[in-house]
Scaffold this motif. Structure first.
Motif, PDB file in Angstrom:
ATOM      1  N   SER A 117       0.842  -1.183   0.000  1.00 46.47           N
ATOM      2  CA  SER A 117       0.000   0.000   0.000  1.00 46.47           C
ATOM      3  C   SER A 117       0.883   1.241   0.000  1.00 46.47           C
ATOM      4  CB  SER A 117      -0.852   0.007   1.243  1.00 46.47           C
ATOM      5  OG  SER A 117      -0.003  -0.028   2.352  1.00 46.47           O
ATOM      6  N   HIS A 118       0.360   2.291  -0.452  1.00 47.23           N
ATOM      7  CA  HIS A 118       1.205   3.477  -0.448  1.00 47.23           C
ATOM      8  C   HIS A 118       0.388   4.730  -0.280  1.00 47.23           C
ATOM      9  CE1 HIS A 118      -0.103   4.327  -4.442  1.00 47.23           C
ATOM     10  NE2 HIS A 118       0.021   3.055  -4.668  1.00 47.23           N
ATOM     11  N   THR A 119       1.138   5.754  -0.067  1.00 47.73           N
ATOM     12  CA  THR A 119       0.579   7.034   0.304  1.00 47.73           C
ATOM     13  C   THR A 119      -0.596   7.484  -0.540  1.00 47.73           C
ATOM     14  OG1 THR A 119       2.900   7.451   0.203  1.00 47.73           O
ATOM     15  CG2 THR A 119       1.541   9.125   1.206  1.00 47.73           C
ATOM     16  N   LEU A 120      -0.376   7.465  -1.820  1.00 48.46           N
ATOM     17  CA  LEU A 120      -1.396   8.037  -2.683  1.00 48.46           C
ATOM     18  C   LEU A 120      -2.710   7.301  -2.538  1.00 48.46           C
ATOM     19  CD1 LEU A 120       0.648   8.680  -5.857  1.00 48.46           C
ATOM     20  CD2 LEU A 120      -0.296  10.321  -4.253  1.00 48.46           C
ATOM     21  N   GLN A 121      -2.574   6.032  -2.486  1.00 46.77           N
ATOM     22  CA  GLN A 121      -3.786   5.258  -2.441  1.00 46.77           C
ATOM     23  C   GLN A 121      -4.588   5.559  -1.182  1.00 46.77           C
ATOM     24  OE1 GLN A 121      -3.407   1.076  -1.753  1.00 46.77           O
ATOM     25  NE2 GLN A 121      -4.855   0.694  -3.394  1.00 46.77           N
ATOM     26  N   SER A 122      -3.918   5.510  -0.038  1.00 41.50           N
ATOM     27  CA  SER A 122      -4.682   5.691   1.176  1.00 41.50           C
ATOM     28  C   SER A 122      -5.253   7.093   1.247  1.00 41.50           C
ATOM     29  CB  SER A 122      -3.821   5.406   2.389  1.00 41.50           C
ATOM     30  OG  SER A 122      -2.768   6.316   2.432  1.00 41.50           O
ATOM     31  N   THR A 123      -4.493   8.040   0.765  1.00 43.88           N
ATOM     32  CA  THR A 123      -5.023   9.398   0.784  1.00 43.88           C
ATOM     33  C   THR A 123      -6.247   9.509  -0.101  1.00 43.88           C
ATOM     34  OG1 THR A 123      -2.792  10.146   1.017  1.00 43.88           O
ATOM     35  CG2 THR A 123      -4.427  11.793   0.508  1.00 43.88           C
ATOM     36  N   ALA A 124      -6.103   8.943  -1.279  1.00 49.86           N
ATOM     37  CA  ALA A 124      -7.224   9.003  -2.213  1.00 49.86           C
ATOM     38  C   ALA A 124      -8.443   8.337  -1.586  1.00 49.86           C
ATOM     39  CB  ALA A 124      -6.853   8.329  -3.518  1.00 49.86           C
ATOM     40  N   LEU A 125      -8.194   7.241  -0.933  1.00 49.74           N
ATOM     41  CA  LEU A 125      -9.313   6.536  -0.327  1.00 49.74           C
ATOM     42  C   LEU A 125      -9.940   7.334   0.805  1.00 49.74           C
ATOM     43  CD1 LEU A 125      -7.827   2.954  -0.373  1.00 49.74           C
ATOM     44  CD2 LEU A 125      -9.871   3.704  -1.583  1.00 49.74           C
ATOM     45  N   PRO A 142       0.978   4.539   5.350  1.00 48.82           N
ATOM     46  CA  PRO A 142       1.022   3.879   4.065  1.00 48.82           C
ATOM     47  C   PRO A 142       2.425   3.601   3.577  1.00 48.82           C
ATOM     48  CG  PRO A 142      -0.237   5.927   4.055  1.00 48.82           C
ATOM     49  CD  PRO A 142       0.610   5.922   5.266  1.00 48.82           C
ATOM     50  N   ASN A 143       3.352   4.392   4.014  1.00 48.15           N
ATOM     51  CA  ASN A 143       4.657   4.318   3.390  1.00 48.15           C
ATOM     52  C   ASN A 143       5.515   3.297   4.114  1.00 48.15           C
ATOM     53  OD1 ASN A 143       6.822   4.776   1.890  1.00 48.15           O
ATOM     54  ND2 ASN A 143       7.029   6.941   2.390  1.00 48.15           N
ATOM     55  N   PHE A 177      -4.958   2.155  -8.904  1.00 44.45           N
ATOM     56  CA  PHE A 177      -3.653   2.708  -8.589  1.00 44.45           C
ATOM     57  C   PHE A 177      -2.741   1.598  -8.121  1.00 44.45           C
ATOM     58  CE2 PHE A 177      -1.843   6.935  -7.866  1.00 44.45           C
ATOM     59  CZ  PHE A 177      -0.565   6.466  -7.999  1.00 44.45           C
ATOM     60  N   LEU A 218       1.172  -0.563  -7.971  1.00 43.46           N
ATOM     61  CA  LEU A 218       2.597  -0.566  -7.748  1.00 43.46           C
ATOM     62  C   LEU A 218       3.221  -1.439  -8.779  1.00 43.46           C
ATOM     63  CD1 LEU A 218       2.156  -1.731  -4.224  1.00 43.46           C
ATOM     64  CD2 LEU A 218       2.882   0.516  -4.899  1.00 43.46           C
ATOM     65  N   LEU A 278       8.458   1.124  -4.699  1.00 45.16           N
ATOM     66  CA  LEU A 278       7.106   1.642  -4.789  1.00 45.16           C
ATOM     67  C   LEU A 278       6.968   2.485  -6.037  1.00 45.16           C
ATOM     68  CD1 LEU A 278       6.521   2.708  -1.130  1.00 45.16           C
ATOM     69  CD2 LEU A 278       5.538   0.770  -2.326  1.00 45.16           C
ATOM     70  N   VAL A 318      -3.999   9.207  -9.609  1.00 47.04           N
ATOM     71  CA  VAL A 318      -3.826   9.775  -8.280  1.00 47.04           C
ATOM     72  C   VAL A 318      -5.163   9.859  -7.554  1.00 47.04           C
ATOM     73  CG1 VAL A 318      -3.220  11.889  -7.071  1.00 47.04           C
ATOM     74  CG2 VAL A 318      -1.748  11.026  -8.874  1.00 47.04           C
ATOM     75  N   ARG A 319      -6.191  10.150  -8.334  1.00 49.46           N
ATOM     76  CA  ARG A 319      -7.510  10.285  -7.713  1.00 49.46           C
ATOM     77  C   ARG A 319      -8.255   8.966  -7.596  1.00 49.46           C
ATOM     78  NH1 ARG A 319      -8.673  14.706 -11.410  1.00 49.46           N
ATOM     79  NH2 ARG A 319      -8.250  16.667 -10.381  1.00 49.46           N
ATOM     80  N   ASN A 320      -7.654   7.918  -8.120  1.00 53.32           N
ATOM     81  CA  ASN A 320      -8.315   6.626  -8.124  1.00 53.32           C
ATOM     82  C   ASN A 320      -9.532   6.584  -9.041  1.00 53.32           C
ATOM     83  OD1 ASN A 320      -7.038   4.568  -6.960  1.00 53.32           O
ATOM     84  ND2 ASN A 320      -8.103   4.663  -4.995  1.00 53.32           N
ATOM     85  N   ALA A 351       1.391  13.307   0.735  1.00 49.61           N
ATOM     86  CA  ALA A 351       0.439  12.716  -0.195  1.00 49.61           C
ATOM     87  C   ALA A 351      -0.547  13.749  -0.727  1.00 49.61           C
ATOM     88  CB  ALA A 351      -0.310  11.592   0.502  1.00 49.61           C
ATOM     89  N   GLU A 395      -1.042  14.901  -4.622  1.00 48.77           N
ATOM     90  CA  GLU A 395      -2.308  14.871  -5.336  1.00 48.77           C
ATOM     91  C   GLU A 395      -2.620  16.247  -5.913  1.00 48.77           C
ATOM     92  OE1 GLU A 395      -5.631  13.249  -3.189  1.00 48.77           O
ATOM     93  OE2 GLU A 395      -7.064  14.113  -4.603  1.00 48.77           O
TER      94      GLU A 395
END
Lengths: 188, 829
Positions: A48-56, B64-65, B241, B243, B252, B263-265, B298, B302
């Motif tokens: 998992s990574h930053t962008l995803q969780s933020t987006a979620l 997340p990181n 999104f 990896l 990553l 980025v926005r999913n 993050a 975005e």
């Protein structure tokens, strides 16, 4: 389900106005949503990574909160999310620990100078951190919350300053101290 | 320590903080001294300090990181067999798993392969089956520039793996740099990569993670794409999104190559790959990525990916050897691929490749740069919900003994609008979208996409209609209505329609004030907008009042919010113009300090703050000091906006004025001509921005003794100003004065007298009797009256000028000395 945007929005406003009860009501509402997010993170494990969780998180926000909420309240929403995320992950770790170790979990020893792995990497560490945070909370509520917002909420210092209504430099100081203290706790 | 002891806790923190600032024996003795008597405290503090110094990024990465701190995991051991393959060694790893070099060892031929093992836990369905289905699709990829999928399966421990063609090569960026590929070679290589991607697209496979690290180039110069579709394959939850575990080293996904929709999913399509290829192309030609995101959070990532425009590659390529080869076409191609909205990019990778080929062969390309109509729409869209920075500030320059330099203007470029809008968008996205929809509807009615110049857009009609509609449509949403008034007011102001701007901003301020619990920010911003609109219309008193009200609101906020930089800066400008120079300098200094202290501040904002500081210093006649911030602002602006932007033109303008004041007239004239050329391509004739540049150019020409040319510019500016903004606009006084100077230099005293008289009359009524400008013009008038033989008149005006200067300046100041000298000369006559 009661978690209509209007309900959440009202609770957020109440919470901001000082009602702790509102927070208690808020968290379960947000919990369900974030549980899904957390599940996602779990599946991805380290992936998992930053962008995803933020987006979620943002997506969750969009779903849960009606659109006319002011921006401070938005920040507060993320504070709730941080609290909730901590709870979700701790619950998950506890469940996982039970499965693995038949009802009890063993704390992993941490060595000095080895950074604590992500909570997602190790339920043990996550639970230890949660414990330590609870202790910290007894001594110093604000420090514990700052760490929670920073770590579980992914918020930067400015955002934390906004939630806690303190200056950015105060946030920096609080977190610096809390990190040192928590690291000490985790090494005990 | 078990029970909570608040005193001890507080003390511990205090000692900890103080001790951190010390080192060595000083620290030790400090701790010993402070902790004396409290059992165990010294040890606790020392432990805290030790931990603090070794904490590193502990707890900083956020949830997340994770991958960085992930403990090593052994998925496969060297020597282990997977079907016919024997594992040789690990060649890469990451959060998702690891990559091994293996060899097919079961029959007569030996072949190296790469095996990727995934750590996948899935809760949904049967992952193995889905995995197999996806693999089937991937196996249909058969292209010379795609590293093929050979096989796949599940390890003994149940982890899925893929067997891929092993490519020996270097990452695209490394390869290009090492081999010093020319621009054309790079472009040709790029088209081959496009062909491979296009092949996959025809099979309905999207790469999703294109980046130089996933594109290897072999020794023979053949590109090979890795990890096609792997991202999706790995994504058991179908999350777009993704990896990737790259061939050269698993890590990553770098967000630099992710499209806004990723980025926005939002759903990922083939044009998401077009975007990533756009980033790759950008990097190939410019030598750097369109965005540097490494150090950002993050949310910032975005925001950056979704909302900011990268600078054109030709500008970004400033330091590369083939800068000259990057023409407008290549800019257009790259920027088209990089558009935020998927449906505005190239519709296919083929279309992108075709344009690159067109460019290589010198044929016309199919993409068009954004039209002005589009940019305008976007501009309004972006600024919606935001307080739009206004465009024009007329700044009558302080005078010295040499001459009065004209007005100049303040153009806050689209870039700044963007900055402001970005912050706002973060906080009020939903509101913003409602508004933007509203405005977009209004605008699209009126501005055809193909409109090429400003004068073809009946934007004024659109705005008038919009303003009318707010009243009826948004009666129940005063906060929203206020924001719209602010936006529309700012557009009016940009268009130089100051009265309309004031009207809208006053309406906005009234609405916000009447809200039951107004946001401090909205309150402050509606006030500063009102102030700016008044200011640009030359109404200094209400301007100062509104700007001060705005500043008072932000001053009460602790800590100082970043967005307040604009308010303190604009107040500084206004104060500088009404002659409250020390206060103006202090505010500008404060603004610069705020921005420098904040790593998240944009360089563009810093440039404008420096510009304000330079302006204040300039007014204080600290010319050498003023040149320093202005030089920095100029450089920043060129970097941020590029050499053809209004923002850069403005900075040129300001910098040139300083050059004029330090007698570097030729250089000043050159910079101003550059500025004017930029502005002429942007604004229509009569726009304040152009007038300012013309006026300043006239000043430089005057000092360079090119009188005829200078006079022509002055006359033109004067006539246009009076026509467009009224004969009583304060700038008219300034230009009249300067035209007077121009005549005076040519000893045309009779022509100079009426100009000075006009300036004097206006300044007196606008600025009051005791103002530096009044004194200056008094002395100017005295000199020309003397030249024309009116000694009595000259004495009278010189006397008044001296009296005012004595009020304003010290007795031994050059200003007073100059006036005294003139009076002495007159008395000798």
């Amino acid at each position: 389900m009661q978690d209509t945007p209007a309900t959440i929005t009202r609770l957020l406003l109440d919470w901001r106005a000082g009602s702790e009860q509102a927070l208690d009501e808020l968290v379960p509402l947000v919990y369900a949503e974030l549980k899904g997010i957390a599940a996602h993170l779990m599946i991805r494990e380290s992936g998992s990574h930053t962008l995803q969780s933020t987006a979620l998180l943002h997506e969750a926000y969009g779903r849960l909160v009606s659109s006319d909420i002011a921006w401070q309240d938005r920040t507060h929403f993320f504070a709730v999310a941080a609290r909730t995320m901590r709870r979700v992950l701790t619950d998950h770790a506890r469940a996982k620990g039970r499965i693995r170790r038949g009802g009890e979990w063993k704390r992993e020893l941490l060595h000095e100078n080895i950074p604590v792995p992500s909570p997602l990497a190790s339920p043990e560490v996550l639970l230890a951190l949660d414990d330590a945070l609870q202790k910290l909370q007894i001594h110093d509520e604000r420090k514990a919350q700052a760490v929670e917002l920073h770590y579980f909420g992914g918020m930067n210092w400015d955002e934390i300053a906004e939630v806690l209504q303190v200056s950015r430099s105060t946030v920096a100081r609080e977190i610096r101290f809390a990190k040192a203290w928590l690291l000490g706790e985790l090494q005990k | 320590m078990t029970a909570h002891d608040p005193t001890r806790w507080r003390r511990m923190q205090e000692i900890f903080e103080a001790a951190l600032a010390l080192s060595g024996p000083a620290r030790d003795s400090y701790i010993d001294k402070e902790c004396a008597g409290a059992a165990g405290l010294a040890e606790e503090v020392r432990a805290l300090i030790r931990n603090s110094e070794s904490a590193g990024s502990f707890l900083d990465n956020g949830l997340p990181n994770v991958a960085d701190s992930f403990p090593a995991l052994q998925l496969l051991q060297p020597g282990e067999r997977l079907g016919p393959y024997q594992v040789l060694k690990e060649i890469g790893r990451g959060g998702m798993g690891a990559v091994y070099l293996a060899v097919r060892a079961d029959n007569e031929y030996k072949r190296n392969v790469a095996i990727k093992v995934m750590r996948v836990e899935s809760s949904a369905g049967d992952p193995t089956r889905r995995f197999r289905a996806e693999r089937q699709i991937l196996a249909t990829l058969d292209h010379p520039h795609i590293a093929g999928l050979i096989d796949g399966g599940t390890t003994a421990s149940g982890l899925p793996y893929l067997v891929m063609e092993f490519v020996e090569g270097e990452a695209l960026d490394t390869y290009c740099a090492k081999n010093e590929l020319t621009l054309v070679d790079r472009l040709a290589l790029f088209t081959l990569i496009c062909d491979a991607v296009s092949h996959a697209h025809r099979k309905l496979i999207i790469h999703r993670d294109l980046k130089p690290g996933n594109i290897l180039v072999t020794k023979a110069g053949t590109p090979k794409l890795l990890d096609f579709g792997i991202a999706k394959l790995l994504d058991t939850e179908m999350t777009p999104f993704t990896l990737a575990v790259t061939g050269t080293g698993a890590r990553l996904l770098t967000p630099e190559y992710a499209s806004p929709e990723q980025v926005r999913n939002d759903p990922v399509t083939t044009v998401s790959d077009v975007y990533a290829l756009g980033v790759v192309l950008y990097e190939l030609v410019a030598g750097r990525k369109p965005y540097e995101l490494a150090s950002k959070s993050a949310a910032d990532i975005e925001r950056t990916v979704c909302e900011t425009e990268p600078v054109a590659p030709s500008i970004a390529a400033a330091n590369t050897s083939f800068k000259k080869g990057i023409t407008g076409d290549l800019d257009t191609i790259t920027m088209t691929a990089l558009r935020k909205e998927p449906d505005r990019r190239y519709s296919s990778v083929d279309a992108l490749a075709q344009d690159v080929r067109n460019h290589i062969r010198g044929r016309p390309i199919t993409a068009h740069p954004d039209t002005l109509g589009y940019r305008m729409g976007k501009f309004v869209r972006r600024n919606v919900g935001a307080v739009i920075a206004g465009t024009i500030v007329i700044t009558a320059l302080a005078a010295s003994s040499i001459a009065m330099t004209a007005l100049y203007l303040r153009a806050e470029s689209a870039r700044e609008h963007e900055q402001v809008a970005r912050m706002e968008a973060e906080t009020q996205r939903e509101t913003a979208e409602t508004i933007s929809q509203f405005l977009r509807e209004m605008l699209t009615q009126a501005s055809p996409r193909e409109t090429q110049s400003a004068d073809q857009i009946p934007i004024r009609d659109v705005l008038d209609q919009a303003a009318d509609r707010i009243e009826t449509d948004l009666a129940e949403h005063p906060a929203l209505a206020a924001e719209l008034y602010v936006t529309i007011g700012a557009v009016y102001r940009d268009l130089g329609l100051f009265t309309d701007a004031i009207e809208n901003h006053a309406a906005a301020a009234d609405l916000v004030r009447a809200l039951p619990s107004p946001e401090p920010r909205q309150l402050a911003e509606s006030q500063i907008e009102l102030g700016l609109s008044y200011f640009r219309n030359g109404e200094y008193e209400p301007a100062e009042e509104a700007a001060r009200a705005s500043y008072a609101i932000v001053s009460a906020i602790d800590p100082t919010p970043l967005w307040s930089h604009r308010i303190s800066r604009e107040l500084s400008r206004i104060l500088a113009d009404v002659g409250k120079l020390d206060e103006a300098e202090a505010l500008a200094t404060e603004t610069v300090a705020l921005l420098r202290s904040r790593p998240d501040a944009s360089p563009d904002d810093l440039a404008w703050a420096l510009d304000a500081l330079g302006t204040a210093l300039f007014r204080l006649e600290k010319f050498e000091e003023a040149e320093i911030p202005l030089r920095e602002a100029l450089a920043l602006s060129r970097e941020v906006h590029g050499p053809a932007s209004p923002g850069y033109a403005h900075m040129l303008n300001t910098h040139a004025i300083i050059l004029t004041r330090t007698d570097q007239h030729k250089q000043a004239a050159a910079e101003l001509e550059e500025a004017l050329t930029i502005l002429q391509s942007i604004y229509e004739e009569g726009h304040m921005e152009r007038l300012t540049a013309e006026s300043n150019l006239a000043d430089a020409l005057l000092h360079d003794t090119q009188y005829a040319k200078a006079e022509k510019y002055y006359q033109n500016v004067l006539a246009t100003l009076a026509r467009q903004y009224g004969a009583d606009h304060p700038a008219v006084a300034t230009i009249a004065n300067n035209l007077g100077r121009c005549y005076e230099h040519q000893e045309r005293y009779d022509d100079a007298i009426p100009q000075y008289e006009r300036a004097l009359g206006m300044y007196r009524s606008i600025l009051g009797e005791e103002h530096a400008y009044v004194a200056l013009v008094e002395l100017n008038l005295a000199r020309v009256l003397r030249g024309a033989g009116d000694r009595a008149g000259a004495l009278q005006h010189a006397g008044t000028g001296l009296a005012i200067r004595r009020e304003l300046y010290d007795e031994d100041s050059p200003q007073v000395a100059e006036a005294v000298a003139l009076l002495d000369e007159l008395q000798v006559d």
